[in-house]
Design an enzyme around this catalytic site. Structure first.
Site, mmCIF file in Angstrom:
data_model
loop_
_atom_site.group_PDB
_atom_site.id
_atom_site.type_symbol
_atom_site.label_atom_id
_atom_site.label_comp_id
_atom_site.label_asym_id
_atom_site.label_seq_id
_atom_site.Cartn_x
_atom_site.Cartn_y
_atom_site.Cartn_z
ATOM 1 N N TYR A 108 1.001 -1.250 -0.047
ATOM 2 C CA TYR A 108 0.046 -0.129 0.008
ATOM 3 C C TYR A 108 0.931 1.341 -0.069
ATOM 4 C CZ TYR A 108 -3.278 3.625 1.175
ATOM 5 O OH TYR A 108 -3.943 4.624 1.087
ATOM 6 N N TRP A 110 1.352 5.440 -1.803
ATOM 7 C CA TRP A 110 1.140 6.511 -2.740
ATOM 8 C C TRP A 110 2.046 6.522 -3.889
ATOM 9 C CZ3 TRP A 110 -2.169 11.246 -3.618
ATOM 10 C CH2 TRP A 110 -3.492 11.272 -2.811
HETATM 11 N N1 LIG Z 1 -2.096 8.658 12.213
HETATM 12 C C1 LIG Z 1 -2.367 8.942 10.763
HETATM 13 N N2 LIG Z 1 -1.767 7.867 10.195
HETATM 14 C C2 LIG Z 1 -2.242 7.992 8.651
HETATM 15 C C3 LIG Z 1 -3.252 8.896 8.159
HETATM 16 C C4 LIG Z 1 -3.749 9.726 9.250
HETATM 17 O O1 LIG Z 1 -4.636 10.543 8.915
HETATM 18 N N3 LIG Z 1 -3.255 9.713 10.643
HETATM 19 N N4 LIG Z 1 -3.361 8.788 6.920
HETATM 20 C C5 LIG Z 1 -3.492 7.670 6.131
HETATM 21 C C6 LIG Z 1 -3.593 7.881 4.818
HETATM 22 S S1 LIG Z 1 -5.158 8.645 4.374
HETATM 23 C C7 LIG Z 1 -2.568 7.387 3.831
HETATM 24 S S2 LIG Z 1 -3.199 7.746 2.175
HETATM 25 C C8 LIG Z 1 -1.334 6.802 4.295
HETATM 26 C C9 LIG Z 1 -0.277 7.296 3.092
HETATM 27 O O2 LIG Z 1 0.839 6.466 3.456
HETATM 28 P P1 LIG Z 1 1.883 5.885 2.173
HETATM 29 O O3 LIG Z 1 1.157 6.281 0.861
HETATM 30 O O4 LIG Z 1 2.392 4.760 2.525
HETATM 31 O O5 LIG Z 1 2.929 7.246 2.389
HETATM 32 P P2 LIG Z 1 3.785 8.034 1.391
HETATM 33 O O6 LIG Z 1 4.682 8.786 2.064
HETATM 34 O O7 LIG Z 1 2.983 8.848 0.443
HETATM 35 O O8 LIG Z 1 4.557 6.718 1.026
HETATM 36 C C10 LIG Z 1 4.913 6.424 -0.461
HETATM 37 C C11 LIG Z 1 6.342 5.964 -0.417
HETATM 38 O O9 LIG Z 1 6.695 5.625 -2.051
HETATM 39 C C12 LIG Z 1 8.082 6.157 -2.356
HETATM 40 N N5 LIG Z 1 8.106 6.155 -3.710
HETATM 41 C C13 LIG Z 1 7.600 7.284 -4.291
HETATM 42 N N6 LIG Z 1 7.789 7.169 -5.496
HETATM 43 C C14 LIG Z 1 8.318 5.910 -5.798
HETATM 44 C C15 LIG Z 1 8.736 5.064 -7.041
HETATM 45 O O10 LIG Z 1 8.685 5.400 -8.144
HETATM 46 N N7 LIG Z 1 9.067 3.918 -6.752
HETATM 47 C C16 LIG Z 1 9.267 3.350 -5.317
HETATM 48 N N8 LIG Z 1 9.437 1.853 -5.254
HETATM 49 N N9 LIG Z 1 8.751 3.999 -4.272
HETATM 50 C C17 LIG Z 1 8.558 5.389 -4.397
HETATM 51 C C18 LIG Z 1 8.230 7.200 -1.400
HETATM 52 O O11 LIG Z 1 9.514 7.464 -1.241
HETATM 53 C C19 LIG Z 1 7.403 6.931 -0.126
HETATM 54 O O12 LIG Z 1 8.281 6.130 0.839
HETATM 55 O O13 LIG Z 1 -1.042 7.384 5.706
HETATM 56 C C20 LIG Z 1 -2.221 6.963 6.723
HETATM 57 N N10 LIG Z 1 -1.564 6.983 7.875
HETATM 58 N N1 LIG Z 2 -1.124 18.622 1.681
HETATM 59 C C1 LIG Z 2 -1.458 17.236 1.879
HETATM 60 N N2 LIG Z 2 -2.654 17.158 1.499
HETATM 61 C C2 LIG Z 2 -3.118 15.941 1.438
HETATM 62 C C3 LIG Z 2 -2.419 14.753 1.778
HETATM 63 C C4 LIG Z 2 -1.252 15.210 2.372
HETATM 64 O O1 LIG Z 2 -0.500 14.258 2.836
HETATM 65 N N3 LIG Z 2 -0.551 16.560 2.257
HETATM 66 N N4 LIG Z 2 -3.162 13.562 1.813
HETATM 67 C C5 LIG Z 2 -4.062 13.292 1.045
HETATM 68 C C6 LIG Z 2 -4.890 12.080 1.342
HETATM 69 S S1 LIG Z 2 -3.789 10.757 1.052
HETATM 70 C C7 LIG Z 2 -5.950 11.916 1.864
HETATM 71 S S2 LIG Z 2 -6.484 10.453 2.494
HETATM 72 C C8 LIG Z 2 -6.857 13.195 2.189
HETATM 73 C C9 LIG Z 2 -7.604 13.076 3.545
HETATM 74 O O2 LIG Z 2 -8.112 14.051 3.708
HETATM 75 P P1 LIG Z 2 -8.941 14.349 5.081
HETATM 76 O O3 LIG Z 2 -9.204 13.252 5.968
HETATM 77 O O4 LIG Z 2 -9.985 15.400 5.206
HETATM 78 O O5 LIG Z 2 -7.599 15.017 5.798
HETATM 79 P P2 LIG Z 2 -7.101 15.245 7.500
HETATM 80 O O6 LIG Z 2 -6.226 16.455 7.133
HETATM 81 O O7 LIG Z 2 -6.674 14.138 7.925
HETATM 82 O O8 LIG Z 2 -8.464 15.856 8.190
HETATM 83 C C10 LIG Z 2 -8.942 17.129 8.102
HETATM 84 C C11 LIG Z 2 -9.581 17.862 9.139
HETATM 85 O O9 LIG Z 2 -10.552 16.973 9.757
HETATM 86 C C12 LIG Z 2 -10.923 17.492 11.114
HETATM 87 N N5 LIG Z 2 -11.120 16.166 11.999
HETATM 88 C C13 LIG Z 2 -10.632 15.146 12.187
HETATM 89 N N6 LIG Z 2 -11.347 14.404 13.163
HETATM 90 C C14 LIG Z 2 -12.391 14.848 13.189
HETATM 91 C C15 LIG Z 2 -13.474 14.520 13.807
HETATM 92 O O10 LIG Z 2 -13.722 13.409 14.098
HETATM 93 N N7 LIG Z 2 -14.743 15.165 13.576
HETATM 94 C C16 LIG Z 2 -14.827 16.255 12.673
HETATM 95 N N8 LIG Z 2 -15.750 16.989 12.350
HETATM 96 N N9 LIG Z 2 -13.560 16.894 12.286
HETATM 97 C C17 LIG Z 2 -12.386 15.896 12.353
HETATM 98 C C18 LIG Z 2 -9.440 18.050 11.563
HETATM 99 O O11 LIG Z 2 -9.903 19.594 11.791
HETATM 100 C C19 LIG Z 2 -8.480 17.781 10.457
HETATM 101 O O12 LIG Z 2 -7.836 18.933 10.168
HETATM 102 O O13 LIG Z 2 -5.805 14.414 2.141
HETATM 103 C C20 LIG Z 2 -4.939 14.370 0.894
HETATM 104 N N10 LIG Z 2 -4.553 15.778 0.956
HETATM 105 MO MO LIG Z 3 -5.120 8.892 1.967
#
Ligand SMILES: Nc1nc2c(c(=O)[nH]1)N[C@H]1C(S)=C(S)[C@@H](COP(=O)(O)OP(=O)(O)OC[C@H]3O[C@@H](n4cnc5c(=O)[nH]c(N)nc54)[C@H](O)[C@@H]3O)O[C@H]1N2
Ligand SMILES: Nc1nc2c(c(=O)[nH]1)N[C@H]1C(S)=C(S)[C@@H](COP(=O)(O)OP(=O)(O)OC[C@H]3O[C@@H](n4cnc5c(=O)[nH]c(N)nc54)[C@H](O)[C@@H]3O)O[C@H]1N2
Ligand SMILES: [Mo]
Length: 768
Positions: A108, A110
């Site tokens: 898993y 991005w």
């Molecule tokens: N506590 C907490 N944890 C969370 C979240 C949260 O809200 N709170 N959010 C969650 C969410 S929504 C998401 S989507 C995940 C994201 O979690 P990930 O998608 O696992 O995070 P990234 O840091 O984007 O990891 C991508 C990795 O791919 C590598 N990479 C980039 N390009 C390439 C390539 O071309 N080839 C290879 N082999 N590697 C490459 C990068 O260096 C990086 O290490 O995290 C989750 N974790």
């Molecule tokens: N710059 C930047 N943008 C991103 C990403 C990133 O890594 N960096 N990741 C992308 C990815 S993979 C994803 S999945 C999306 C995720 O998008 P979201 O899930 O919307 O992102 P978060 O920043 O985790 O949360 C947004 C806000 O939700 C609110 N929140 C948290 N818990 C609660 C709750 O229980 N109730 C309510 N009402 N509000 C709450 C907080 O105010 C928080 O700042 O973002 C994407 N956009």
């Molecule tokens: Mo995500």
């Protein structure tokens, strides 16, 4: 100038003497992200992986040796020839002795933008040629919603999201937009697969200018507050469902619900309304009831609900609401609320699943039938819900529930990761480090020495997008980008494709993997397939050479402003939803029949284990871990833009002035954030943008334990996943629940620490 595409946008670059001298935003992007240029310094930074490397104990003593040293062992640099042989023989050993299901390669993450060099597509195709692997289902983003929404609205959530009501329909039509989780404009920098033009901030501003009023219901202020005049109403984290139910109750009690809409488009309102009235559990879901749970004033709930009934209303929910215990409920409850209001199907009305949280939501894009890299067939049927990875490694053969069925966790002996960082994305990292000791072998393709690379046995260095040619192409965005190679690969780094092709050769499946094409020929193939599919729907795309010559292609605009599920609302009988009833299911017999105590047959309030209202709280503060504004997840945390907001090198933590005062903390202090699962050090940012009782630490700081050898050591850098719980949202979705997390903070008065996250591990050369 050359062009490149990233999940945070498209950039133009100039090159001189083999180095990038300039990187600036794409000329067609009105609101570019500042994240992009950070990559330039990192291409040949000391953290770059420039040669294959093998963990010392593994190389000296064989697979499975000293697994507790993953993360602290030094590495030995090896040549590609040896690395290829080791990987090939390990894959072969594991599939022969244990079967292909013993290989876990959900992988898993991005990765990077670019359709061909997409790391997951590459690793999955490669392993399918070898007989398959145990896969993962759903995402970390919104797994709970991915499983519940098909029961409620039918279809596939990822596909549904591309059909969300467009900003064009919101502008001029929406009177009131109520955002559960706010409108975090910084999140709109991102769109998976890339984005040519950032549109969310413009969408919000234009809607506001045309009269939309924005209400943010959240523990934290929206990032858009400087752009528009939002009303911010605070509520405790994890309590949205109680508020939504009280809004439903108010509509019902005051006769403001749209009965005609409910009759025509929904099923199960009788069961749901009985629950609202308290007929089924003795508790009417009144505004006063919800106020005591959420901390939102009952009067505010009543007033806002009456406004929703009176005005054209768009409800929107952040995906963060799914990443908490019972994360299925908020998305179901918001659909029920929108249905009772009755604005679904009307311009600017109904429900949206997260405006501004990625750039493609509400973008009026014409969906193009772009071809993916074919994945082949996975001969292994084993899978896990993506966030159950530690459970799987710790419990081989144990049963788990998922969406109405029971399955068994496979016994994993080899883990392959390419394009994701579990030490970023997974919860309870001390527990994961224990689970990570289970397999005999962990193989990782990475370009930088982040935590996942450091915790591998065999590390294969890969290229970045700037070191290869590709096509930036996604049906979520109108721009298709001809991605140019800017510089030569660092050191001995290879494209993931090349890495897998070479291993495939050693295992006798090269022809199946490559089909005789090199990377350029595959890109032409993807373009030609896409162009042929487009021609079938009467869209003319230029030929491959003309596309490469032009640098980008923009797909046609939609004729109409998109309205979510408009076909169904126009003709519910002729164009039914793909649910058992063909309608919106406010009560689902299917879900009810699963008999889950943590996901009943209609939207329900259940008290999480960790929340501010818990009767017995071991820790007083609710810690949210939101998306980082200076990067995507953990990517380029070592770059200048991400480092620019760190406090003495630590990740910032937002603390309300009341909570800071109670603990004698001042702005810029280094604080220890802790609970029973773990702790990390952060830099205090004291701000009233977060409500009292809540602290916010963005994700993404590279895991940097004080003692690399100790499994549960404190992270001195500020990774919140040392504290977050590793529990499933429910038996239905089994999604991650990072946002149900209590913690405490205190001034850090321990020995001074130096951040070492950005120092490479020890890499030894073989004695000659
Ligand atoms: N506590 C907490 N944890 C969370 C979240 C949260 O809200 N709170 N959010 C969650 C969410 S929504 C998401 S989507 C995940 C994201 O979690 P990930 O998608 O696992 O995070 P990234 O840091 O984007 O990891 C991508 C990795 O791919 C590598 N990479 C980039 N390009 C390439 C390539 O071309 N080839 C290879 N082999 N590697 C490459 C990068 O260096 C990086 O290490 O995290 C989750 N974790
Ligand atoms: N710059 C930047 N943008 C991103 C990403 C990133 O890594 N960096 N990741 C992308 C990815 S993979 C994803 S999945 C999306 C995720 O998008 P979201 O899930 O919307 O992102 P978060 O920043 O985790 O949360 C947004 C806000 O939700 C609110 N929140 C948290 N818990 C609660 C709750 O229980 N109730 C309510 N009402 N509000 C709450 C907080 O105010 C928080 O700042 O973002 C994407 N956009
Ligand atoms: Mo995500």
């Amino acid at each position: 100038m050359g062009l490149t595409s990233a999940h945070w946008g498209v950039y133009e670059f100039a090159v001189k003497n083999g180095k990038i001298t300039e990187m600036k935003p794409f000329s067609e992007d009105p609101d570019p992200s500042p994240i992009g240029p950070s990559i330039v310094d990192l291409l040949d930074d000391p953290m770059r992986i420039t040669a294959p490397a093998v963990r010392e104990s593994w190389l000296n003593d064989g697979p499975g040796s000293a697994p507790e040293k993953r993360g602290s062992d030094p590495f030995i640099r090896v040549g590609w020839d040896e690395a290829e042989k080791l990987v090939a023989s390990e894959l072969d050993r594991v599939r022969r002795t244990h079967g292909n299901q013993a290989i876990y390669a959900g992988s898993y993450g991005w990765a990077s933008a670019g359709r061909f060099h997409h790391a997951q597509s590459q690793v999955h195709r490669f392993l399918n040629c070898l007989g398959g692997y145990t896969k993962s289902k759903n995402t970390y983003s919104y797994a709970a919603a991915e499983v519940i929404i098909p029961h409620v609205l039918g279809g596939n959530l990822m596909e549904i999201l591309t059909r969300q009501t467009s900003w064009q329909s919101v502008c001029g039509n929406t009177g009131l937009m109520v955002a559960f989780g706010g409108l975090p404009a910084f999140n709109a920098q991102i769109s998976n697969g890339g984005t040519g033009a950032h549109i969310q901030r413009t969408g919000v501003r234009e809607a506001a200018a045309k009269g939309t009023r924005f209400v943010n219901l959240s523990p934290r202020r929206s990032d858009v507050k400087h752009d528009i005049d939002e009303d911010w109403i605070q509520l405790r984290p994890n309590t949205d469902v109680a508020v939504m139910l009280a809004m439903c109750h108010t509509l019902l009690a005051e006769g403001l619900h749209d009965q005609a809409f409910l009759d025509r488009y929904t099923t199960g309102f009788d069961r749901f309304s009985a629950y609202l009235r308290g007929a089924s559990d003795g508790t009417p879901k009144t505004a006063h009831w919800a106020a005591s749970i959420s901390g939102m004033a009952a009067e505010d709930i009543l007033t806002l609900t009456r406004q929703m009934a009176a005005e054209r209303t768009m409800l929107t929910v952040s995906w963060s609401l799914t990443r908490q215990q019972f994360g299925e409920q908020p998305f179901w409850a918001v659909v029920a609320l929108a249905a009772m209001i009755g604005d679904m199907g009307k311009p600017g009305g109904g429900v949206g699943f997260g405006y501004t949280i990625t750039n493609y939501l509400g973008n009026n894009v014409f969906k193009m039938p772009y071809a993916p890299l074919p994945q082949g067939q996975n001969a292994v049927s084993d899978f896990i819900p993506v966030a159950r990875v530690s459970d799987m490694l710790l419990g081989p053969g144990q049963p788990f529930d998922y969406d109405g069925q029971q399955y068994l966790y496979p016994d994993i002996d080899l883990v392959y990761w390419a394009g994701g960082n579990p030490f970023h994305h997974h919860q309870d990292l001390a527990r994961m480090r224990l689970a990570w000791q289970k397999p005999s072998t962990v193989i990782v393709n990475e370009w930088c020495w982040n935590a996942v690379a450091r915790h591998a046995d065999i590390v294969l260095p890969c290229t970045t997008t700037l070191e290869r040619t590709d096509i930036g192409m996604t049906p979520r965005d109108p721009y298709v980008i001809s991605m140019d190679k800017a510089v030569e690969p660092a050191g001995e780094a290879r494209d993931d494709y090349e890495i897998f092709a070479a291993i495939a050769r050693r295992l006798g499946v090269e022809e199946a993997f490559t089909e005789g094409r090199n990377a350029d020929e595959w890109q032409r193939w993807i373009w030609d397939q896409s162009r042929a599919a487009a021609a079938e729907i009467d869209v003319e795309m230029p030929d491959y050479e003309a596309f490469r010559q032009a640098g980008h292609y923009k797909s046609p605009a939609l004729d109409d402003d998109r309205i979510f599920l408009s076909e169904f609302f126009a003709d519910p009988v002729g164009a039914p939803l793909a649910t058992p009833s063909g309608r919106i299911e406010l009560f689902s017999q299917t879900v009810a029949d699963f008999g889950y105590d943590d996901c009943p047959g209609h939207p329900s309030w259940m008290e999480p284990i960790e929340w501010m209202g818990a009767a017995e709280k071991r820790y007083p503060l609710h810690m949210l871990s939101n998306q980082p504004r200076t990067k995507l997840h953990s990517q380029m945390d070592n770059g200048a833009h991400s480092r620019s907001i760190k406090i003495d090198g630590h990740e910032p933590i937002e603390i309300n002035p009341e909570d800071a005062a109670a603990r004698g903390l001042k702005d810029g202090d280094i604080v220890r954030v802790f609970n029973d699962r773990g702790s990390c050090l952060c830099g205090a940012v004291i701000t009233d943008h977060v409500m009292p009782g809540v602290v916010v630490v963005s994700t993404g700081s590279w895991y940097d334990p004080i003692d690399r050898a100790a499994r549960d050591s404190m992270c001195k850098h500020g990774n919140p996943n040392l504290l977050s719980p590793d529990i499933g949202t429910s038996k239905l979705g089994q999604g991650p629940a990072a946002h149900s997390c209590l913690a405490e903070i205190e001034l850090y008065d321990g020995p001074a620490v130096t951040i070492t996250a950005f120092d490479p591990p020890e890499i030894k050369s073989r004695p000659a």
